[in-house]
Design an enzyme around this catalytic site. Structure first.
Site, PDB file in Angstrom:
ATOM      1  N   GLN A  19      13.413  -8.842 -74.053  1.00  0.00           N
ATOM      2  CA  GLN A  19      14.256  -7.933 -73.260  1.00  0.00           C
ATOM      3  C   GLN A  19      14.515  -8.531 -71.868  1.00  0.00           C
ATOM      4  OE1 GLN A  19      15.671  -5.009 -74.339  1.00  0.00           O
ATOM      5  NE2 GLN A  19      16.732  -4.877 -72.381  1.00  0.00           N
TER       6      GLN A  19
ATOM      7  N   ASP B  68      19.405 -12.108 -80.827  1.00  0.00           N
ATOM      8  CA  ASP B  68      20.363 -11.836 -79.752  1.00  0.00           C
ATOM      9  C   ASP B  68      21.441 -12.927 -79.677  1.00  0.00           C
ATOM     10  OD1 ASP B  68      19.996  -9.418 -78.486  1.00  0.00           O
ATOM     11  OD2 ASP B  68      18.432 -10.151 -77.134  1.00  0.00           O
TER      12      ASP B  68
ATOM     13  N   LYS C   8      15.665   0.518 -79.380  1.00  0.00           N
ATOM     14  CA  LYS C   8      15.776  -0.536 -80.392  1.00  0.00           C
ATOM     15  C   LYS C   8      14.670  -0.384 -81.426  1.00  0.00           C
ATOM     16  CE  LYS C   8      18.079  -3.650 -77.149  1.00  0.00           C
ATOM     17  NZ  LYS C   8      17.942  -4.727 -76.146  1.00  0.00           N
TER      18      LYS C   8
END
Lengths: 303, 303
Positions: free
Chosen positions: B94, B117, B50
């Site tokens: 994460q 997200d 990422k």
């Protein structure tokens, strides 16, 4: 006519009695605040019914009547005040609002833990994520009607006709949370009947008079009619009752089906909110920590 | 084998290029902050990918590596700091986190306008209510794959297999927002094939290797495979690719289908968030009012 009628008036009355019993057992009376803006006669009647049944259930009734010319900032101040008031557990902003007001932003201003209509983004998100929260009253009432008729939801195929924020979408989420296989149909659906004829449960919430006829229903299916329309022939729903009652296994009438459940569920949501606030007060007293706004999780009906 | 393969790697690359071009045209570089807790090798690889693609797209890379023994309060402090940092437009925590941490409460702590997200209650609610907001990356990537293959969504019957918070449920909402008729199936669904065989589009997100076989698919249907499983025979998805490719009209491979879209969509979401923050800065400068957090509405992909 072979279908069993699901008597929403009776189910709603039972629910209101149960809420009243639980209220009577509490140390502190739950409070519901209603905000009515302007003089719309239909809205005035709705609010007056809600207040009457709130008092009948033993709850505190707080009412704010605002002029049709009230400014956005003035309504915001009223909401802020009620958000902070420890005697107010639920806040109901009666819709629709006059056009000059920004309704979504006023709804978002309501504390999610007092949002007994379940209309804020936070409560919509809690529902979407399967977390405890306050659920919209009408689709929540539909689930209770299905339960009252002992309709089996797990693994059933439920088709929701309509995808409004108030009913269709949250209805689909609530049915999914009860382990139904759920299809959402709407104005862009091709061949609606091919979907509904496969359904064990049809929830009609399209806002179209008598949209659902005999050709849409599988024999023995449960049909819930959320629509209500004033026509020349009297009140009717989204379902052609006379045609469908000969085929369905269970059916709700209009009026006297889903309608009465909405206010009963509003009262139950107010009680749920009060229990949430009471447990966070208790937590504050015993732990000395701040109110556990998101931590204390009281399940509002369907998780 | 007759199906056209939807090449996720190529579509993702195109999307990343487009994001990079838009980033290059901005006055201020968007910034993505990644938070990695502990030493899990798979998570470390994901985060490093990422970060690499974030830099390639011309964005600012901010990284916080926390020890596996970090306390809840310490992670909260890191999130609070990044929420306030004007150079950070997106925050990615994460997952999974070590068991001693309360992941949902940490996710809720992320500013919804930096929640790239799309995992907070607020963004789930905005999606459920059809309002602008940041959408979860994987289901959003699926919509872009469908668009890249010019699959017609309006009025199509889409069946989503799986109802997770991360994929199945938001996928259903995104397809509904594009006017598909949507069915959600899951472990309690009776006769899965009877639903999927009726579908124009099947999105398989059940987490079960090769769940979807030839008998589940209507000839010519579009099949999107969100699953990825490491088996003795190599990587496979929720779809039995070899069996289904002979029947479907379009199909995504595993790997190289949905997977690459997730990071590309994360970058696009970071750009969307940056545009949102830039317009509220501008508004602050010109009007002298506070940042228009909920007012300024940048649509993140599917409304």
């Amino acid at each position: 006519m072979s279908a069993t009628i699901i008597d929403g008036k009776a189910v709603a009355q039972t629910l209101r009695h149960r809420v009243a019993q639980e209220v009577a057992a509490l140390d502190r009376r739950p409070g519901l605040a209603t905000i009515l803006v302007g003089e719309d006669p239909a809205s005035a009647i709705y609010v007056s019914n809600k207040r009457k049944l709130c008092v009948e259930a033993g709850m505190r009734d707080r009412h704010r009547l605002l002029s049709a010319q009230v400014s956005q900032a003035e309504v915001e101040d009223v909401i802020d005040e009620l958000n902070l008031d420890p005697e107010v557990d639920g806040i109901l902003l009666q819709l629709p609002l006059p056009k000059h007001l920004d309704a979504p932003s006023l709804i978002e201003r309501i504390d999610p833990d007092k949002d007994v209509d379940g209309l804020t983004e936070t409560n919509a998100g809690r529902l979407a994520l399967g977390r405890p929260g306050l659920r919209p009253c009408t689709p929540s009432g539909v689930i209770q009607l299905l339960d009252s008729a002992a309709v089996h939801l797990e693994g059933a195929h439920a088709v929701v006709v309509g995808r409004s924020d108030l009913v269709g979408r949250p209805q689909a989420q609530l049915l999914l949370a009860r382990d139904a296989t759920v299809t959402v149909c709407h104005r862009h659906t091709r061949d609606l009947a091919s979907h509904t004829r496969d359904a064990d449960i049809v929830v009609a919430a399209a806002g179209v008079p008598k949209l659902i006829g005999a050709e849409h229903i599988k024999p023995g299916a449960t049909v819930i009619d959320v629509g209500i329309h004033r026509t020349e022939g009297g009140l009717c729903g989204d379902v052609d009752f006379d045609a469908v009652a000969g085929i369905a296994g269970h059916i709700t009438p209009v009026p006297g089906g889903v309608g009465p459940m909405t206010i009963a569920t509003l009262l139950r949501n107010t009680l749920t909110a009060a229990n949430l606030h009471n447990s966070s007060h208790r937590e504050t007293r015993t732990n000395g920590s701040g109110p556990a706004r998101d931590g204390v999780a009281v399940t509002a009906g369907q998780p």
